[in-house]
Scaffold this active site. Structure first.
Site, PDB file in Angstrom:
ATOM      1  N   LYS A  42      69.210 -22.037   5.058  1.00 51.47           N
ATOM      2  CA  LYS A  42      68.441 -21.135   4.184  1.00 51.47           C
ATOM      3  C   LYS A  42      67.508 -20.218   4.980  1.00 51.47           C
ATOM      4  CE  LYS A  42      65.250 -24.929   3.791  1.00 51.47           C
ATOM      5  NZ  LYS A  42      64.824 -26.086   3.034  1.00 51.47           N
ATOM      6  N   TYR A 266      42.687  -1.747  17.314  1.00 51.53           N
ATOM      7  CA  TYR A 266      41.990  -1.591  16.035  1.00 51.53           C
ATOM      8  C   TYR A 266      40.729  -2.442  15.990  1.00 51.53           C
ATOM      9  CZ  TYR A 266      46.070   0.668  13.907  1.00 51.53           C
ATOM     10  OH  TYR A 266      47.072   1.521  13.601  1.00 51.53           O
ATOM     11  N   MET A 314      50.989  -3.318  13.778  1.00 53.93           N
ATOM     12  CA  MET A 314      52.256  -3.492  13.060  1.00 53.93           C
ATOM     13  C   MET A 314      53.465  -3.440  13.998  1.00 53.93           C
ATOM     14  SD  MET A 314      53.734  -1.421   9.773  1.00 53.93           S
ATOM     15  CE  MET A 314      52.284  -1.639   8.776  1.00 53.93           C
TER      16      MET A 314
END
Ligand SMILES: *Cc1c(COP(=O)(O)O)cnc(C)c1O
Length: 377
Positions: A42, A266, A314
């Site tokens: 799965k 950041y 990201m």
């Protein structure tokens, strides 16, 4: 799961060594003897890639594949996988026709679903293979042992339904000596000894923890996922050669020198203590690399460990390499081995205060997966 026939060069990737995966299966097969193995595949095979892992498992002679839903099962069948597939957990009414058409074995834990299934079988002139799920303590899905007998008799009376398995799932299989697990195993054993006399019905309980810590949970078949991926919590000598085979690597995208006191990334959550060299790695939380590793994770470059500097973005993150040398294009290891050092998934999961499962499942398809396998004849 989007698949694309286009493969572009990408400066970061996941390496999966299917030879080690097959070795892990062989080791477990030898250890278990006649006990069958269902490989839970799965969630994109815990981030390892659904179809390549299913093919490798089939080549290694796995008996069953366990999936969580119709979609996973259908992708496997569409890819030509012939191994018996079993959907663990509850099915939805609307999925029944496709499950039957793809010859997928179905988990049943209520009279309601049994009746829906029988009705659809009749309409489509099909028979269904089912596994009865008994809830011995997980409180997730499954019929209570008290009502399991009634469900068993109900299913036995349905000519469209063939009972191929009976199973339960352990809540504390990963905790050695857990009295809860012993209690679950005892309840399950009592049920099958009293009510299942057909030798062909496959009784199964153990996940990875069950296999490693509760030999009495092995019955006719086991369902170890994480263990076959190489993350063995076991002290059993025969299982020590079971090893992980999932690595994450990248090439340095950028190099710079940062002045003393300069903030990085950041929020400027990291400041260079002295003038230092910083490299940028083209992987981020958009790939599944955890943002929780900001300022606490490490990577390997040139065989040495270096700290992540600042927050993981990201698509990229920065690494402080101090006065050491590294060049654009050099290999960075995020998970796995480089030289004689390694970064383990388990230590990464600990840093992220989560379980290894969640880290693995988090890797999506933006990082291409490279599979290593023996040449097929
Ligand atoms: C996911 C799952 C497993 C596998 O668990 P591991 O801890 O990876 O071995 C086994 N059985 C069921 C029902 C599952 O949902």
């Amino acid at each position: 799961m989007p698949t694309t026939s286009l493969v572009f060069p990408h400066p970061a990737w996941i390496e999966i060594d299917l030879r080690q995966f097959k070795k892990n299966i062989k080791i477990l097969q030898q250890f278990l003897g006649a006990t069958k193995i269902c490989f839970p595949i799965k969630a994109n095979s815990y981030g390892h890639g659904l179809v390549p892992m299913a093919r490798a498992a089939a080549e290694a002679g796995i008996d069953y594949l366990g999936v969580s839903c119709l979609q996973e099962a259908a992708l496997l069948r569409e890819a030509g996988i012939k191994t018996p597939i079993f959907v663990m957990g509850a099915i939805h009414e609307a999925q029944i026709p496709a499950l039957l058409n793809y010859d997928i074995e179905i988990s049943i834990s209520s009279r309601y679903k049994a009746q829906l299934l029988a009705k659809k079988c009749e309409e489509l002139n099909k028979t269904a293979k089912v596994h009865i799920e008994i809830d011995t303590g997980m409180q997730r899905t499954g019929v209570r042992p008290e009502t399991a007998v009634e469900l068993l008799h109900c299913l036995q009376a349905m000519p469209q339904i063939q009972i191929v398995g009976v199973y339960t799932h352990l809540a504390t299989g990963d905790m050695p000596e857990s009295p809860i697990a012993y209690e679950q195993i005892t309840q399950f054993k009592k049920f099958i000894e009293t009510h299942i006399d057909d030798q062909a019905v496959i009784c199964h309980v153990a996940n990875s923890g069950g296999v490693c810590h509760f030999p009495e949970a092995c019955f006719d078949m086991v369902r170890p996922g994480l263990l076959l991926l190489g993350y063995s919590p076991s002290k059993i000598a025969a299982l020590q050669e079971i090893k992980p085979f999932f690595s994450v690597k990248a090439k340095i995208a950028y190099f710079k020198v940062v002045a003393q006191g300069q903030g990085i990334g950041y929020g400027h959550t990291y400041h260079a203590k002295t003038a230092t060299r910083v490299v940028t790695v083209p992987v981020g939380y958009g790939d599944g690399y955890r943002r929780a590793l900001s300022n606490i994770g490490q990577v390997l470059i040139g065989g040495n460990l270096y700290p992540i500097a600042g927050t993981v973005c990201m698509d990229q993150f920065m690494v402080d390499i101090g006065n050491d040398a590294a060049y654009v294009g050099d290999e960075v290891v995020l998970i796995g081995q480089q030289g004689d050092r390694s970064i383990s998934l388990l230590s990464m999961a600990e840093l992220c205060q989560t379980i290894p499962y969640e880290i693995l499942c988090g890797f999506n398809d933006r990082l291409p997966r490279l599979y290593f396998d023996d040449e097929q004849a």
